[in-house]
Design a protein around this motif. Structure first.
Motif, PDB file in Angstrom:
ATOM      1  N   ALA A   1       7.606  28.200   2.281  1.00 26.59           N
ATOM      2  CA  ALA A   1       6.353  27.495   1.998  1.00 26.59           C
ATOM      3  C   ALA A   1       5.647  28.118   0.806  1.00 26.59           C
ATOM      4  O   ALA A   1       5.086  27.409  -0.039  1.00 26.59           O
ATOM      5  CB  ALA A   1       5.456  27.506   3.232  1.00 26.59           C
ATOM      6  N   ALA A   2       5.675  29.446   0.720  1.00 31.06           N
ATOM      7  CA  ALA A   2       5.047  30.133  -0.413  1.00 31.06           C
ATOM      8  C   ALA A   2       5.759  29.786  -1.717  1.00 31.06           C
ATOM      9  O   ALA A   2       5.116  29.578  -2.752  1.00 31.06           O
ATOM     10  CB  ALA A   2       5.052  31.637  -0.182  1.00 31.06           C
ATOM     11  N   ILE A   3       7.071  29.699  -1.661  1.00 31.77           N
ATOM     12  CA  ILE A   3       7.839  29.343  -2.863  1.00 31.77           C
ATOM     13  C   ILE A   3       7.527  27.912  -3.275  1.00 31.77           C
ATOM     14  O   ILE A   3       7.303  27.623  -4.451  1.00 31.77           O
ATOM     15  CB  ILE A   3       9.353  29.534  -2.627  1.00 31.77           C
ATOM     16  CG1 ILE A   3       9.666  31.020  -2.461  1.00 31.77           C
ATOM     17  CG2 ILE A   3      10.162  28.928  -3.774  1.00 31.77           C
ATOM     18  CD1 ILE A   3      11.072  31.305  -1.994  1.00 31.77           C
TER      19      ILE A   3
ATOM     20  N   PRO B   1       5.512  23.797 -14.457  1.00 37.18           N
ATOM     21  CA  PRO B   1       6.052  22.580 -15.067  1.00 37.18           C
ATOM     22  C   PRO B   1       7.487  22.358 -14.582  1.00 37.18           C
ATOM     23  O   PRO B   1       8.299  23.277 -14.599  1.00 37.18           O
ATOM     24  CB  PRO B   1       6.025  22.883 -16.562  1.00 37.18           C
ATOM     25  CG  PRO B   1       5.098  24.047 -16.727  1.00 37.18           C
ATOM     26  CD  PRO B   1       5.134  24.809 -15.437  1.00 37.18           C
ATOM     27  N   GLY B   2       7.770  21.192 -14.108  1.00 41.08           N
ATOM     28  CA  GLY B   2       9.111  20.872 -13.630  1.00 41.08           C
ATOM     29  C   GLY B   2       9.372  21.334 -12.207  1.00 41.08           C
ATOM     30  O   GLY B   2      10.462  21.129 -11.681  1.00 41.08           O
ATOM     31  N   GLY B   3       8.403  21.960 -11.572  1.00 42.49           N
ATOM     32  CA  GLY B   3       8.587  22.456 -10.212  1.00 42.49           C
ATOM     33  C   GLY B   3       8.924  21.364  -9.215  1.00 42.49           C
ATOM     34  O   GLY B   3       9.577  21.619  -8.207  1.00 42.49           O
ATOM     35  N   GLU B   4       8.514  20.141  -9.523  1.00 45.43           N
ATOM     36  CA  GLU B   4       8.812  19.017  -8.616  1.00 45.43           C
ATOM     37  C   GLU B   4      10.303  18.691  -8.564  1.00 45.43           C
ATOM     38  O   GLU B   4      10.766  17.987  -7.678  1.00 45.43           O
ATOM     39  CB  GLU B   4       8.006  17.773  -9.020  1.00 45.43           C
ATOM     40  CG  GLU B   4       8.478  17.094 -10.287  1.00 45.43           C
ATOM     41  CD  GLU B   4       8.000  17.750 -11.584  1.00 45.43           C
ATOM     42  OE1 GLU B   4       8.406  17.273 -12.654  1.00 45.43           O
ATOM     43  OE2 GLU B   4       7.225  18.719 -11.543  1.00 45.43           O
ATOM     44  N   ARG B   5      11.049  19.213  -9.527  1.00 43.99           N
ATOM     45  CA  ARG B   5      12.502  18.944  -9.549  1.00 43.99           C
ATOM     46  C   ARG B   5      13.284  19.903  -8.660  1.00 43.99           C
ATOM     47  O   ARG B   5      14.461  19.680  -8.407  1.00 43.99           O
ATOM     48  CB  ARG B   5      13.029  19.028 -10.978  1.00 43.99           C
ATOM     49  CG  ARG B   5      12.451  17.915 -11.846  1.00 43.99           C
ATOM     50  CD  ARG B   5      12.986  17.987 -13.229  1.00 43.99           C
ATOM     51  NE  ARG B   5      12.634  19.300 -13.789  1.00 43.99           N
ATOM     52  CZ  ARG B   5      12.730  19.633 -15.054  1.00 43.99           C
ATOM     53  NH1 ARG B   5      13.182  18.757 -15.918  1.00 43.99           N
ATOM     54  NH2 ARG B   5      12.384  20.822 -15.480  1.00 43.99           N
ATOM     55  N   ALA B   6      12.651  20.956  -8.163  1.00 41.01           N
ATOM     56  CA  ALA B   6      13.327  21.901  -7.271  1.00 41.01           C
ATOM     57  C   ALA B   6      13.343  21.320  -5.865  1.00 41.01           C
ATOM     58  O   ALA B   6      12.318  20.855  -5.355  1.00 41.01           O
ATOM     59  CB  ALA B   6      12.620  23.245  -7.272  1.00 41.01           C
ATOM     60  N   HIS B   7      14.500  21.313  -5.260  1.00 42.11           N
ATOM     61  CA  HIS B   7      14.645  20.786  -3.906  1.00 42.11           C
ATOM     62  C   HIS B   7      15.360  21.808  -3.040  1.00 42.11           C
ATOM     63  O   HIS B   7      16.321  22.439  -3.481  1.00 42.11           O
ATOM     64  CB  HIS B   7      15.443  19.478  -3.915  1.00 42.11           C
ATOM     65  CG  HIS B   7      14.789  18.396  -4.699  1.00 42.11           C
ATOM     66  ND1 HIS B   7      13.743  17.637  -4.209  1.00 42.11           N
ATOM     67  CD2 HIS B   7      15.012  17.953  -5.963  1.00 42.11           C
ATOM     68  CE1 HIS B   7      13.365  16.773  -5.131  1.00 42.11           C
ATOM     69  NE2 HIS B   7      14.115  16.946  -6.210  1.00 42.11           N
ATOM     70  N   PHE B   8      14.885  21.966  -1.830  1.00 39.25           N
ATOM     71  CA  PHE B   8      15.515  22.860  -0.869  1.00 39.25           C
ATOM     72  C   PHE B   8      16.310  22.035   0.113  1.00 39.25           C
ATOM     73  O   PHE B   8      15.978  20.900   0.426  1.00 39.25           O
ATOM     74  CB  PHE B   8      14.447  23.668  -0.119  1.00 39.25           C
ATOM     75  CG  PHE B   8      13.738  24.653  -1.007  1.00 39.25           C
ATOM     76  CD1 PHE B   8      14.277  25.900  -1.235  1.00 39.25           C
ATOM     77  CD2 PHE B   8      12.541  24.318  -1.616  1.00 39.25           C
ATOM     78  CE1 PHE B   8      13.624  26.810  -2.056  1.00 39.25           C
ATOM     79  CE2 PHE B   8      11.882  25.213  -2.435  1.00 39.25           C
ATOM     80  CZ  PHE B   8      12.424  26.466  -2.655  1.00 39.25           C
TER      81      PHE B   8
END
Length: 75
Positions: free
Chosen positions: A4-6, A14-21
């Motif tokens: 959750a912290a990550i 910027p571009g953080g929305e492209r990271a998926h877990f």
């Protein structure tokens, strides 16, 4: 939770929305396991990156054979 912290930190990049877990099994890999496998002349392929294997072989660490004898094949 750490995840959750990550995710919260990624929201501000910027571009953080492209990271998926995604869910996957946890694999316990320790440096002790890697050293023991290398000393027993067992493969560490898929446990560490190829660049790490290359470095270990190049410097003949942990009782590995000199370069030319790959320690990546199944043993």
């Amino acid at each position: 939770t750490p995840r959750a912290a990550i995710e919260a930190a990624l929201d501000h990049l910027p571009g953080g929305e492209r990271a998926h877990f995604f869910a996957m099994p946890q694999i316990a890999i320790s440096s002790t396991l890697v050293r023991r496998r290398l000393q027993a002349r067992q493969s560490v392929r898929y446990l560490v990156p190829d660049a790490v294997i290359d470095y270990i072989e190049r410097h003949e660490l942990y009782g590995t054979a000199p370069s030319g004898t790959r320690m990546t094949a199944s043993a």
